[in-house]
Design an enzyme around this catalytic site. Structure first.
Site, short mmCIF file in Angstrom:
data_model
loop_
_atom_site.label_atom_id
_atom_site.label_comp_id
_atom_site.label_asym_id
_atom_site.label_seq_id
_atom_site.Cartn_x
_atom_site.Cartn_y
_atom_site.Cartn_z
N ASN A 1 46.93 -14.76 -2.15
CA ASN A 1 47.50 -13.64 -1.41
C ASN A 1 49.01 -13.83 -1.23
OD1 ASN A 1 45.45 -11.87 -1.02
ND2 ASN A 1 45.14 -12.30 1.14
N ASP A 2 49.37 -14.86 -0.46
CA ASP A 2 50.79 -15.01 -0.14
C ASP A 2 51.12 -16.39 0.38
OD1 ASP A 2 49.87 -15.00 2.56
OD2 ASP A 2 50.05 -12.83 2.65
N ASP B 1 37.33 -11.79 3.17
CA ASP B 1 38.37 -12.12 2.20
C ASP B 1 38.80 -13.58 2.29
OD1 ASP B 1 38.42 -9.64 1.05
OD2 ASP B 1 40.27 -8.97 2.00
#
Length: 322
Positions: free
Chosen positions: A145-146, A73
């Site tokens: 993602n974040d 990922d």
């Protein structure tokens, strides 16, 4: 296969350390006899065969019509960030561990490439968080993602004021604050007790990690909301991490802003239904109160040798990075 009046340019993004040579060879073999250019960046010059055209990073980003990310990922996220200003389809091949974004196993790559040739695939649009900080030169500005604000040292607590649409919303005091997209809601946000957001939801979630006082529960906001996070005077030094990579530090008097950039990436899905099913299974496994070796007791004896090999691989150090 052509793209308008020119050959299709397929870019390779390789995990920095994992051996991905078999997948590279598969991709090269599949393009022989077709009007396809395979491009790689200078950083990977020593890891690709002579059939692959190595170009400067700026040319790579400007010319690719699609990317193949070979890793986990982290590699996939890095590939998506590379082309955030001109999104092109990105196919993920899983040379990592669990992998929620990457879909195709190396053994499935030949059939996946055939489906790409025939157009038998779909595109999954992903938004990202575009991050800015007053007076701070961020090393990474886009997070699929974040974005995490956490203690940069081992002591103290972060103390952060939250403003939404120019209105003071409250404050956080604890170990960290996670601002997550729907894609990233299964990552740090989930581990911190935050909700899983549907990939189709137009929302972001802010989740405190080990809160001491202030806002103690996740807050779900809309993609049009303007978010600002500012350290209080009593806060410990704050590190800014974007998609798991250190992007800078935030000090008292400075302010971090985050807004959603829609359709910032195009992820190739060979089978969206099968990918969603596998992701649900992976999430279920994360919730089991068992270590990987204890899961062996649930597997029939005749299949355990394969499971043992998989567990041994999962224990290898996780080095996946963009």
């Amino acid at each position: 296969m052509t793209y308008g009046a020119r050959a299709v340019a397929v870019g390779l993004v390789l995990h920095p350390t994992k051996p991905v040579d078999p997948s590279v060879d598969t991709i090269v073999a599949s393009t022989r006899g077709h009007a396809v250019r395979i491009l790689a960046r200078e950083i990977d010059r020593q890891r690709v065969p002579v059939e692959v055209e190595v170009v400067p990073d700026a040319q790579f980003v400007a010319e690719v019509d699609g990317l193949v990310a070979l890793g986990g990922d982290g590699t996939m996220l890095g590939a998506m960030r590379l082309v955030v200003d001109r999104p092109v389809p990105v196919l993920g091949v899983n040379h990592g561990n669990l992998g929620f974004l990457v879909e195709v196993a190396p053994a499935q790559l030949p059939s996946a490439l055939e489906q790409l040739t025939t157009g038998d695939f779909s595109i999954e649009q992903h938004e990202c968080l575009e991050v800015g900080a007053d007076g701070v030169e961020l090393m990474t500005r886009f997070g699929f993602n974040d974005v995490v604000l956490s203690r940069s040292g081992r002591t103290g607590a972060v103390s952060i004021d939250l403003t939404v649409n120019d209105v003071h919303f409250g404050y956080y005091r604890g170990d960290a604050v996670v601002v997550s997209t729907p894609t990233g809601s299964t990552a740090y946000n989930y581990a911190a007790g935050g909700p899983i957001l549907s990939p189709s939801s137009a929302a972001i979630v802010i989740t405190p990690v080990a809160p001491i006082s202030g806002i103690s529960r996740p807050v779900v906001l809309g993609v049009e909301d303007r978010i600002s996070l500012a350290p209080a005077a009593d806060s410990a030094p704050i590190a800014i991490d974007v998609d798991g990579t250190l992007a800078g530090e935030l000090r008292h008097g400075e302010r971090l802003t985050a807004r959603v950039r829609p359709e910032a990436a195009q992820v190739v899905r060979i089978s969206a239904t099968e990918h969603a099913r596998r992701s649900r299974v992976k999430l279920s496994l994360l919730d089991l109160p068992l270590r990987p070796d204890q899961l062996l007791e649930l597997i029939p004896l005749e299949l355990r040798h394969k499971a043992e090999a998989a567990i041994s691989q999962s224990r290898a150090p996780i080095t996946d990075s963009p």
